[in-house]
Each structure stands twice: as C-alpha cells, then as structure tokens.
Design an enzyme around this catalytic site. Structure first.
Site, mmCIF file in Angstrom:
data_model
loop_
_atom_site.group_PDB
_atom_site.id
_atom_site.type_symbol
_atom_site.label_atom_id
_atom_site.label_comp_id
_atom_site.label_asym_id
_atom_site.label_seq_id
_atom_site.Cartn_x
_atom_site.Cartn_y
_atom_site.Cartn_z
ATOM 1 C CG HIS A 18 -2.094 1.384 1.332
ATOM 2 N ND1 HIS A 18 -3.511 0.742 1.230
ATOM 3 C CD2 HIS A 18 -2.154 2.049 1.942
ATOM 4 C CE1 HIS A 18 -3.407 1.907 1.142
ATOM 5 N NE2 HIS A 18 -2.668 3.005 1.238
ATOM 6 C CD GLU A 19 1.633 3.797 4.140
ATOM 7 O OE1 GLU A 19 1.525 5.012 3.198
ATOM 8 O OE2 GLU A 19 0.588 3.623 4.220
ATOM 9 C CG HIS A 22 0.412 6.106 -0.313
ATOM 10 N ND1 HIS A 22 -1.123 6.603 -0.841
ATOM 11 C CD2 HIS A 22 0.054 5.517 0.585
ATOM 12 C CE1 HIS A 22 -1.828 6.535 -0.642
ATOM 13 N NE2 HIS A 22 -0.851 6.030 -0.052
#
Length: 419
Positions: A18-19, A22
């Site tokens: 997920h990160e 980003h």
C-alpha cells in the site's frame, strides 16, 4: 508462534505494498519523500537510501509516506537568526547549520536578513565578521538543515506535494489502495497457476478421507451426469441436490474414463445455522491454466470487492453491529483459524484482506486516502484547492475519531476472544 509469524508477514506485506504505491507515484511526480514507514510509534529499524528514510516502527497499525509539504519538518529562517553556512564545489549553500554551530568551525556565520528556501533559493544577511556588507548566497537545489546533529533535507516548492498538478496529487494518494487491489489480483492469479482455480462443472473434486463420497466409491474427476434421474449440469446444482437430501440415498449417474456408472451415495447430515443439510465430503473441482488464471483472478477480485462493499453498505442501512468490525486482534484470531487450513488458504486470506484494506482506505473519511481524494474532487469542482489549514483540521479530527474507533473495536475483540 506460527500464527504470529503469519500475521506479521501478511500485515507487513499489505502495508508495504500500500505505502509503496504512494511512494512510487509520489517520486514519479518529483515529490520529496522524507520517510517510508511500516507501523507507528518508536522506530525499531531504520536505514536511509537516497532521499528517503525507511523505518519499521513498533505499533503494527498501519504505515505512512511522509511527503515534503505535508510534514512538520519545514524550518523557517527568520530575520535576526544566526546560522552557519557550508558550501558545495559550485559555491552554493548546501548545508545550513541551525544550532550547535561551534561544532562547525569551517562554516561561514551569518545573521539572516532574508531567506527564501522554497522559491528564490537564496539567503541574504550580514557575515558576523563583516556586519556592514549585506551579502546574498545562492542555495543549492539539494540542501540540508543541520539541527541537533541531524540533517533535514530542504524541500524547494517544486519538490513539495502542493506544487504538483491535481492529477499527480490524486495518483500519489490513489496509488495506495490501487496497489492493494493489484496485490489481491496477483495472489489469486498465482494460486490459479500453481494450485488451480475452481470451475463450475458437475465434477467431483478432491475427496475428504471420512466423507460419504469416499465410502461410496466416487473418485476425483468423476463427472456427475444426473442424480436420481434428474440431470445435473453445474457444481451449484450438484451441491443443491446433496444439501437438500441429508441421510437419504441418492443414485449418482457418472462418467469415468468414458464409462457410465451408477453409484449410490448417502449424504451425511450436518447442522448449519440450525438447519440440517447433506454433505458428501468433496471439494469443488479445480483447473490449472496459466492464461485462464488471469481472468479468473480478475473475477475473484471483483466478486470479493463487491461482497465487501455490500457489507459496508449495511452501515448506511442500519443493519450494523460493532461485532461486524475487527481490529488487529480480530484479524489475528481469524488468521489463526485460517492458518490451520494451510498455506493456500492463508494466501487467499491475505488477498481478501488486501482488498478490504483498499476499499476501507477509499472511503470518504477524513485522514484516510478516500478523505484526501474527496478534497481533490472538491478542488476539481471549485477550480481551486480547499484552504490547507481547514483541510488539515478536518483530517486531524478524522484521525482522532479513527483512533478512538480503533480502541473501541480492539477492546471489543479482546472481550470477544479472550474474556
């Protein structure tokens, strides 16, 4: 211990992916990413590569990417401040010594008259050895503040989150949940390739050792043509007939190696939700196909997404109770149960959790990715961004409420599973 390891690995992978979404899209947009963190709280492990510090923190409740312009590490040099300046080979300031200046005797000491380290990239002031002459120094694109022995990279405006286009900012935020859906798709596709994927055929899959099918003489791969002279064309029809006839002998008409056979099978009775149903101890048939695994993975990702969204819809319709929510404790207990079924089921569980994480983060709740995207949508409609201070206040309140909800859910899970 196996459950603890499985939980840490699954949690770590989901948050990391997920990160990472980003981080990758923020870097592609040219945003300075100061930190990539798994977890919150005190740092347990840290290392730096290029501009970014990578950390693992103590509390396993999420992660974050700290982007320039969105963090509190901006240092403002006001008129009258005394700073030390160090220069690179091009004669540009590459380090600004904020305190403990005595440790840098080679630094040029300056009383600041004006400093713009975002757009102009200049510092003007009077050298302490010559307080009559106002001097101006060019600041390097990649310069650092040195405070308390720590170097903090300066972020010119073009490296800050807020300087990027609406599309670039949107993708930097949306990429996190997007990567969770991609991870789920990859896991489902991998399982389809190495283990096979279920097909909706009236074919006997793997048999359990103590099931009625094994006792009656059915074999894996037998194709069921009819039951009690009623034709059967799909797995759903096969299961429906079996479940409707507990403890009743059924005549299975099958084909095996091109030969037609008739085998009597008596489903065993099992109580599910106060209702007696028949089972014979067989699994859904599986098929291995490299190319076929990808559309099946897409379908499974979509179906699970729809299932989770429907469940969340009960929040709106009022069909909701606190027991429907699970925090880290509840997820840990579920992982413990799933782990007993083996690695394959554990990987499927990880894929479902990844989808769940992606959907939850897309909800228009302040402090979540969906809340950020909601403000971007407002910016697109208004033609200008919402005031940053007002947005920050909304996200702060939203984060506080989320933490409160997390505490309530965690306490509820502890009561449910341990008290």
């Amino acid at each position: 211990m196996n459950t603890v390891i499985a939980f840490i690995i699954i949690f770590g992978v989901l948050v990391f992916v997920h990160e990472l979404g980003h981080l990758v899209f923020a870097k592609r947009a040219g945003i300075l990413c100061r930190e990539f963190a798994i977890g919150f709280g005190p740092k347990v492990f840290t290392f730096k590569k290029n501009e970014t510090v990578y950390t693992i923190r103590l509390l396993p409740i999420g992660g974050f990417v700290r982007m320039a312009g969105e963090d509190p590490e901006t240092i403002e040099l006001k008129p009258g401040y005394h700073v030390g300046l160090l220069f690179n080979s091009a004669g540009e300031v590459n380090k600004v010594i904020v305190n403990n200046k005595e440790k840098f005797p080679e630094a040029k000491m300056l009383e600041v008259e004006h400093a713009d380290l975002e757009k102009e990239l200049v510092i003007r002031g009077f050298e302490l050895s010559d307080e009559e002459t106002l001097r101006e120094y060019k600041v390097a694109e990649e310069a650092y503040f040195v405070m308390d022995g720590q170097e903090i990279q300066n972020a010119p405006y073009n490296r800050q989150f807020g300087s990027k286009t609406l599309w670039q900012r949107t993708m930097a935020i949306f990429a996190g949940p997007m990567m969770n859906f991609i991870l789920a798709f990859v896991i489902f596709a991998f399982l389809g390739i190495v283990h096979g994927y279920p097909v909706n055929d009236a074919v006997i899959g793997q048999l359990t050792e103590d099931g009625a099918a094994q006792d009656a003489g059915l074999r894996q791969g037998d194709k069921v043509v009819a039951i009690d002279d009623s034709s059967v064309a799909s797995w759903e029809e096969l299961v429906s007939v079996i479940q409707a006839n507990p403890n009743k002998e059924l005549e299975f008409n099958i084909t095996r190696d091109g030969e037609s056979l008739s085998i009597p099978v008596t489903p065993k009775a099992e109580t599910v939700e106060d209702k007696s149903i028949g089972i014979i101890g067989v699994y859904m048939p599986m098929e291995k196909s490299f190319l076929g695994s990808f559309p099946k993975a897409a379908t499974e990702t979509f179906n699970w997404s729809k299932e989770i969204v429907v469940g969340l819809g009960k929040l709106i319709t009022g069909q909701f109770s606190l027991d429907m929510l699970s925090g880290p404790v509840g997820i840990y207990k579920s992982t413990e149960v799933v782990a007993e079924s083996g690695v394959i089921m554990l990987m499927r569980w990880a894929a479902v959790l990844s989808i769940n994480l992606g959907i939850i983060n897309l909800l228009p709740i302040p402090a979540l990715d969906g809340g950020r995207l909601m403000f971007f949508a407002a910016e697109a409609v208004r033609g200008k961004p919402v005031d940053r201070h007002k947005e920050g206040l909304v996200h702060f309140i939203g984060f506080a409420l989320l933490m409160l909800l997390m505490l309530v859910v965690t306490w509820n899970d502890i009561q449910k599973f341990f008290l």
